[in-house]
Design an enzyme around this catalytic site. Structure first.
Site, PDB file in Angstrom:
ATOM      1  N   LYS A   1       2.404  20.413  24.131  1.00  0.00           N
ATOM      2  CA  LYS A   1       0.952  20.620  24.207  1.00  0.00           C
ATOM      3  C   LYS A   1       0.660  22.120  24.410  1.00  0.00           C
ATOM      4  O   LYS A   1       1.410  22.946  23.900  1.00  0.00           O
ATOM      5  CB  LYS A   1       0.349  19.734  25.311  1.00  0.00           C
ATOM      6  CG  LYS A   1       0.772  18.255  25.109  1.00  0.00           C
ATOM      7  CD  LYS A   1       0.095  17.287  26.008  1.00  0.00           C
ATOM      8  CE  LYS A   1       0.615  15.874  25.710  1.00  0.00           C
ATOM      9  NZ  LYS A   1      -0.045  14.854  26.517  1.00  0.00           N
TER      10      LYS A   1
ATOM     11  N   SER B   1       3.556   8.783  29.720  1.00  0.00           N
ATOM     12  CA  SER B   1       4.218   8.810  31.034  1.00  0.00           C
ATOM     13  C   SER B   1       5.661   8.314  31.014  1.00  0.00           C
ATOM     14  O   SER B   1       6.086   7.622  31.939  1.00  0.00           O
ATOM     15  CB  SER B   1       3.383   8.035  32.066  1.00  0.00           C
ATOM     16  OG  SER B   1       2.102   8.632  32.195  1.00  0.00           O
TER      17      SER B   1
ATOM     18  N   GLY C   1      -0.423  11.076  30.400  1.00  0.00           N
ATOM     19  CA  GLY C   1      -0.681  12.039  31.473  1.00  0.00           C
ATOM     20  C   GLY C   1      -1.230  11.408  32.738  1.00  0.00           C
ATOM     21  O   GLY C   1      -1.698  12.101  33.636  1.00  0.00           O
TER      22      GLY C   1
ATOM     23  N   GLU D   1      -5.258  13.483  22.034  1.00  0.00           N
ATOM     24  CA  GLU D   1      -6.027  14.649  22.488  1.00  0.00           C
ATOM     25  C   GLU D   1      -6.734  15.329  21.320  1.00  0.00           C
ATOM     26  O   GLU D   1      -7.835  15.852  21.477  1.00  0.00           O
ATOM     27  CB  GLU D   1      -5.100  15.619  23.241  1.00  0.00           C
ATOM     28  CG  GLU D   1      -4.715  15.049  24.602  1.00  0.00           C
ATOM     29  CD  GLU D   1      -3.326  15.405  25.081  1.00  0.00           C
ATOM     30  OE1 GLU D   1      -2.731  16.369  24.574  1.00  0.00           O
ATOM     31  OE2 GLU D   1      -2.816  14.690  25.975  1.00  0.00           O
TER      32      GLU D   1
ATOM     33  N   HIS E   1      -2.601  12.968  17.430  1.00  0.00           N
ATOM     34  CA  HIS E   1      -2.469  12.800  18.882  1.00  0.00           C
ATOM     35  C   HIS E   1      -3.840  12.472  19.491  1.00  0.00           C
ATOM     36  O   HIS E   1      -4.862  12.988  19.049  1.00  0.00           O
ATOM     37  CB  HIS E   1      -1.890  14.071  19.518  1.00  0.00           C
ATOM     38  CG  HIS E   1      -1.465  13.825  20.923  1.00  0.00           C
ATOM     39  ND1 HIS E   1      -2.361  13.826  21.964  1.00  0.00           N
ATOM     40  CD2 HIS E   1      -0.259  13.511  21.453  1.00  0.00           C
ATOM     41  CE1 HIS E   1      -1.706  13.534  23.086  1.00  0.00           C
ATOM     42  NE2 HIS E   1      -0.432  13.339  22.805  1.00  0.00           N
TER      43      HIS E   1
ATOM     44  N   ASN F   1       6.522  16.838  23.323  1.00  0.00           N
ATOM     45  CA  ASN F   1       5.257  17.447  22.904  1.00  0.00           C
ATOM     46  C   ASN F   1       4.817  18.376  24.035  1.00  0.00           C
ATOM     47  O   ASN F   1       4.341  17.916  25.066  1.00  0.00           O
ATOM     48  CB  ASN F   1       4.222  16.337  22.656  1.00  0.00           C
ATOM     49  CG  ASN F   1       2.855  16.899  22.323  1.00  0.00           C
ATOM     50  OD1 ASN F   1       2.694  18.099  22.121  1.00  0.00           O
ATOM     51  ND2 ASN F   1       1.857  16.028  22.260  1.00  0.00           N
TER      52      ASN F   1
ATOM     53  N   GLU G   1       1.009   5.505  21.348  1.00  0.00           N
ATOM     54  CA  GLU G   1       0.693   6.151  22.622  1.00  0.00           C
ATOM     55  C   GLU G   1      -0.608   5.570  23.169  1.00  0.00           C
ATOM     56  O   GLU G   1      -1.706   6.057  22.818  1.00  0.00           O
ATOM     57  CB  GLU G   1       0.531   7.667  22.438  1.00  0.00           C
ATOM     58  CG  GLU G   1       1.771   8.361  21.925  1.00  0.00           C
ATOM     59  CD  GLU G   1       1.802   9.838  22.329  1.00  0.00           C
ATOM     60  OE1 GLU G   1       2.746  10.213  23.023  1.00  0.00           O
ATOM     61  OE2 GLU G   1       0.878  10.580  21.972  1.00  0.00           O
TER      62      GLU G   1
END
Ligand code: 13P
Length: 252
Positions: free
Chosen positions: A11, A215, A175, A99, A97, A9, A169
């Protein structure tokens, strides 16, 4: 047997030039190995999808979108529909996701609509979900995950799950450099599979590919992917580096 997937991904990273370069590097490296049952996917930003699809043709590399709108078309400035993705040759879309949930207010109810629109257009969905740190600290991670699946996916019939890939996730691992331990990932993946078996049936639960994301790096991929219910990974930061991404693909 379930398919393994390693998906990058990207992003909001990589302009057109960087996209072309990274696609070329990944294509070259995966050519060298026998992928067997492993699929390799990258998800560039919308504007670079058409170019990425074109450049991945005649290779085993697949291209996914990072998001889409739930409506067919219309006055939704700045949005992209499932049909538009299909028209440039995209076959897979990432939805849900964390985010998108955190910064763009996407709820499970909205995601249910997006999932429906994607499936209606014969797009495969990589559906992301996972708990926040407070949920984990309070021991509520299973309840949170079950509720996300329930609201966004469990209106579907078992047949639809042939076109759904799940990506667990945990938000606290995205991250942050902090990854779930292989045992934490396995425990959650086993719980997800049990939840699917209870809602649908054992065959459906066994057939669904469940990815771990958060991660994943070359130094931890092998151990995480070694767990029986972990069928691959959704990779953020490490997917931007061709050597790291290849090392993670190679962890299978
Ligand atoms: P990182 O691998 O950078 O933690 O990101 C994971 C992720 O969000 C993949 O979708």
């Amino acid at each position: 047997m379930r398919k393994h997937i390693v998906a990058g991904n990207w992003k909001m990273n990589n302009d057109l030039k960087a996209t072309k370069k990274l696609i070329k590097q990944i294509k070259k490296s995966i050519k060298k190995i026998e992928l067997n049952t492993t699929r390799v996917i990258v998800a560039p930003t919308f504007v670079n999808l058409a170019s990425a699809v074109k450049r991945s043709k005649k290779s085993k590399l697949e291209v996914a979108a990072q998001n889409m709108h739930q409506a067919k078309h219309g006055a939704y400035t700045g949005e992209v529909s499932a049909e538009m993705l299909k028209s440039v040759g995209v076959k897979t879309v990432i939805l849900g996701h964390s985010e998108r949930r955190a910064y763009f207010g996407e709820t499970d109810e909205l995601l249910a609509e997006k999932v429906n629109a994607a499936l209606a257009n014969k797009l495969e969905v990589i559906f992301c979900f996972g708990e926040e740190l407070e949920d984990r600290k309070a021991g509520n991670q299973e309840a949170v995950v079950e509720s996300q699946l329930n609201k966004a996916l469990f209106h579907l019939d078992a047949e639809a799950f042939r076109h759904i890939v799940l990506a667990y996730e945990p938000v606290w691992a995205i991250g942050t450099g902090e990854t779930a331990t292989p045992d934490q990932a396995q425990d959650m993946h086993a719980f997800i599979r049990k939840t699917l078996a209870n809602k649908y049936d054992a065959d459906t639960a066994d057939g669904v590919t469940i990815l771990y994301g958060g991660s994943v790096k070359p130094n931890n991929a092998k151990e995480i992917f070694g767990k029986p219910d972990v069928d691959g990974g959704l990779i953020g930061g490490a997917s931007l580096n061709p050597e790291d991404f290849f090392a993670i693909v190679n962890a299978f």
